[in-house]
Design an enzyme around this catalytic site. Structure first.
Site: not given
Length: 144
Positions: A14-17, A19
Site C-alpha cells: 500500500t501507499d501512504a493513502g 490503498i
C-alpha cells in the site's frame, strides 16, 4: 475459465493513502502468470536451464478501476488473449474477493500483458518451443 491466483494485500503493497500502490498490480499479475505456468509444469528457471529460453514482458496496458486496501483478498486471473509464434498476450484482472456469501467479486484492475520468448543468453527474440506453446494455448484461451 481463467487461471485464478489468490493474493492478500499486505502493508508493503500500500501507499501512504492506505490503498494498493498502482505498480503493485503488475507484481500481482506477474505472480499469477508464474503460478499459472507452474500449474502446467512449466517452471521458468527450468526453461532457462534446460531449454535455454525464457519469457520476458515486452509491453503492458493497465486500467485501474477501484482501489484495493490493506488486508483485502484479491483474485488475480490470467488467460491468453492472443498467441503468436514468439509472443503471447495475456489478459489479466484483479478482483476483490467477496467477504460474504452471495456477493459478487468487484473488478479492481485489468490489463493486457505481452510476453515474448527470448534466448536466455543473448536476449534475442525466438519462437516459443512448439511443446510449450501447445501446452499454454490449450489451457487458457480467452473466450472470444
Amino acid at each position: 475459465m481463467p487461471f485464478t491466483w489468490t493474493v492478500r494485500v499486505y502493508w508493503e503493497d500500500t501507499d501512504a493513502g492506505g490503498i494498493v500502490f498502482y505498480a503493485n498490480y503488475l507484481k500481482f499479475f506477474e505472480r499469477a502468470r508464474t503460478e499459472w505456468l507452474r500449474s502446467l509444469g512449466v517452471e521458468q528457471q527450468r526453461l532457462r536451464d534446460e531449454v535455454g529460453g525464457m519469457f520476458v514482458v515486452s509491453g503492458t496496458e493497465v486500467r485501474y478501476l477501484r482501489p484495493a486496501r490493506l488486508d483485502d483478498l484479491l483474485l488475480v486471473t490470467a488467460c491468453i488473449r492472443d498467441a503468436g509464434k514468439a509472443s503471447l498476450t495475456i489478459e489479466q484482472r484483479a478482483w476483490l474477493k467477496p467477504r460474504h456469501d452471495g456477493e459478487q467479486p468487484v473488478l479492481l484492475c485489468e490489463g493486457l500483458i505481452r510476453i515474448g520468448w527470448v534466448d536466455a543468453l543473448t536476449l534475442r527474440p525466438q519462437r516459443i518451443p512448439a511443446a510449450i506453446l501447445s501446452a499454454l494455448t490449450s489451457s487458457l484461451l480467452a473466450p472470444t
